[in-house]
Design a protein around this motif. Structure first.
Motif, short mmCIF file in Angstrom:
data_model
loop_
_atom_site.label_atom_id
_atom_site.label_comp_id
_atom_site.label_asym_id
_atom_site.label_seq_id
_atom_site.Cartn_x
_atom_site.Cartn_y
_atom_site.Cartn_z
N SER A 1 0.82 -1.21 0.00
CA SER A 1 0.00 0.00 0.00
C SER A 1 0.86 1.26 0.00
O SER A 1 0.97 1.96 1.01
N THR B 1 -4.06 3.54 0.55
CA THR B 1 -5.47 3.23 0.31
C THR B 1 -5.79 1.75 0.57
O THR B 1 -6.82 1.43 1.17
N LYS C 1 -6.03 1.06 4.25
CA LYS C 1 -7.28 1.54 4.85
C LYS C 1 -8.39 0.50 4.72
O LYS C 1 -9.14 0.26 5.66
N GLY D 1 -9.93 2.90 -4.76
CA GLY D 1 -9.04 3.87 -4.12
C GLY D 1 -8.69 4.95 -5.13
O GLY D 1 -8.84 4.76 -6.34
N GLU D 2 -8.23 6.07 -4.64
CA GLU D 2 -7.85 7.15 -5.55
C GLU D 2 -6.79 6.66 -6.53
O GLU D 2 -5.82 6.00 -6.16
N ARG E 1 -11.23 8.59 -2.45
CA ARG E 1 -11.62 7.21 -2.19
C ARG E 1 -10.40 6.40 -1.74
O ARG E 1 -9.28 6.68 -2.16
#
Length: 271
Positions: free
Chosen positions: A12, A16, A19, A122-123, A137
């Motif tokens: 990660s 993201t 998370k 996720g972004e 996101r």
């Protein structure tokens, strides 16, 4: 079947994927968790000889529609010993490709039993303020879905005695045409190396620490182009915004990103 502990294995660079994994664990109500952070090169170079916890979670971002290549050696060396495993991929609102299919094949071949899987948003690593792609996101809704997913897994396990009784089907993914025709590490074709602006940088070393490839020189903060995978952790984690994402073939890249990300993707889970 009662689960009290977990091994959490994740990659990660921008945070993201972690998370999402953390929220799944929260939903499972687990307090004893062994973290294996593959973002750190020294961890990827090691071998996880034995997994003592009750269940395993594996979380990865989607790179070029697949599991990041730099993770394959570590993942292929894992020994499942019939441990239940949860598979998670996180992608930038364009496509999750065949990532879950690859994770499924790797883990099943290594003696794990896949009991659940999920595809989350996720972004996008190429996202900027001028061209936001899945900006923010995973958002509150995404994280809530991850927590609920964790709770659903626990409830599912309570209803069974043997994990051999669990059978899940992950739909066959597909590789987008562009990912088929471009070469490996294609992110380098579309983005420039994120150079540091020394007039802004305060030499905090955050970019050095979070670079998953150990590609940033600690003294000069220059990036080794041969190692850089364009994850842009150095851009997104910099507290001073001393680096930025600059597109090559700007018109092409911006048009493709806008078109491919125009539809808001939703979480997909398989139980």
């Amino acid at each position: 079947m009662i689960i009290n502990s977990a091994t959490s294995i994740y990659f990660s660079p921008t945070g993201t994927t972690k998370k999402i994994i953390d929220q799944i664990i929260k939903g499972m109500g687990l307090e004893k968790v062994n973290l294996v952070d593959l973002t750190l090169p020294k961890i990827r170079e090691s071998v996880l000889n034995e997994i003592n916890e009750d269940i395993v979670l594996i979380g990865v971002p989607v790179y070029e529609d697949k599991v990041p290549e730099i993770l394959l050696e570590f993942l292929n060396n894992l020994k499942g010993n019939n441990k239940p495993v949860i598979l998670v991929c996180v992608y930038g609102n364009i496509t999750d490709g065949i990532t879950l299919n690859e994770l499924y094949e790797i883990t099943e071949n290594n003696g794990f039993k896949v009991i659940a899987a999920g595809s989350f948003i996720g972004e996008h690593s190429f996202s900027t303020k001028k061209l936001p792609v899945a900006e923010g996101r995973p958002n509150y809704e995404d994280l809530s879905r991850a927590e609920i997913f964790g709770a659903e897994i626990v409830e599912k396990l309570k209803r069974i005695n043997e994990i051999s009784d669990i059978h899940i089907k992950i739909p066959e993914g597909k590789i987008e045409l562009m990912a088929k025709v471009v070469s490996k590490n294609s992110a380098r074709m579309f983005t420039k190396q994120p150079m540091v602006d020394k007039s802004i940088c305060n030499d905090c070393g955050v970019c050095v620490y979070f670079c998953p490839m150990a590609a940033i020189n600690q003294d000069t903060l220059d990036i080794n182009e041969d190692k850089c995978i364009r994850c842009f952790a150095c851009v997104k984690r910099c507290p001073k915004k001393a680096r930025e994402i600059i597109y090559k073939k700007k018109l092409l890249v911006t048009n493709v990103l806008r078109f491919k990300s125009r539809i808001k993707r939703d979480v997909k889970t398989y139980l």
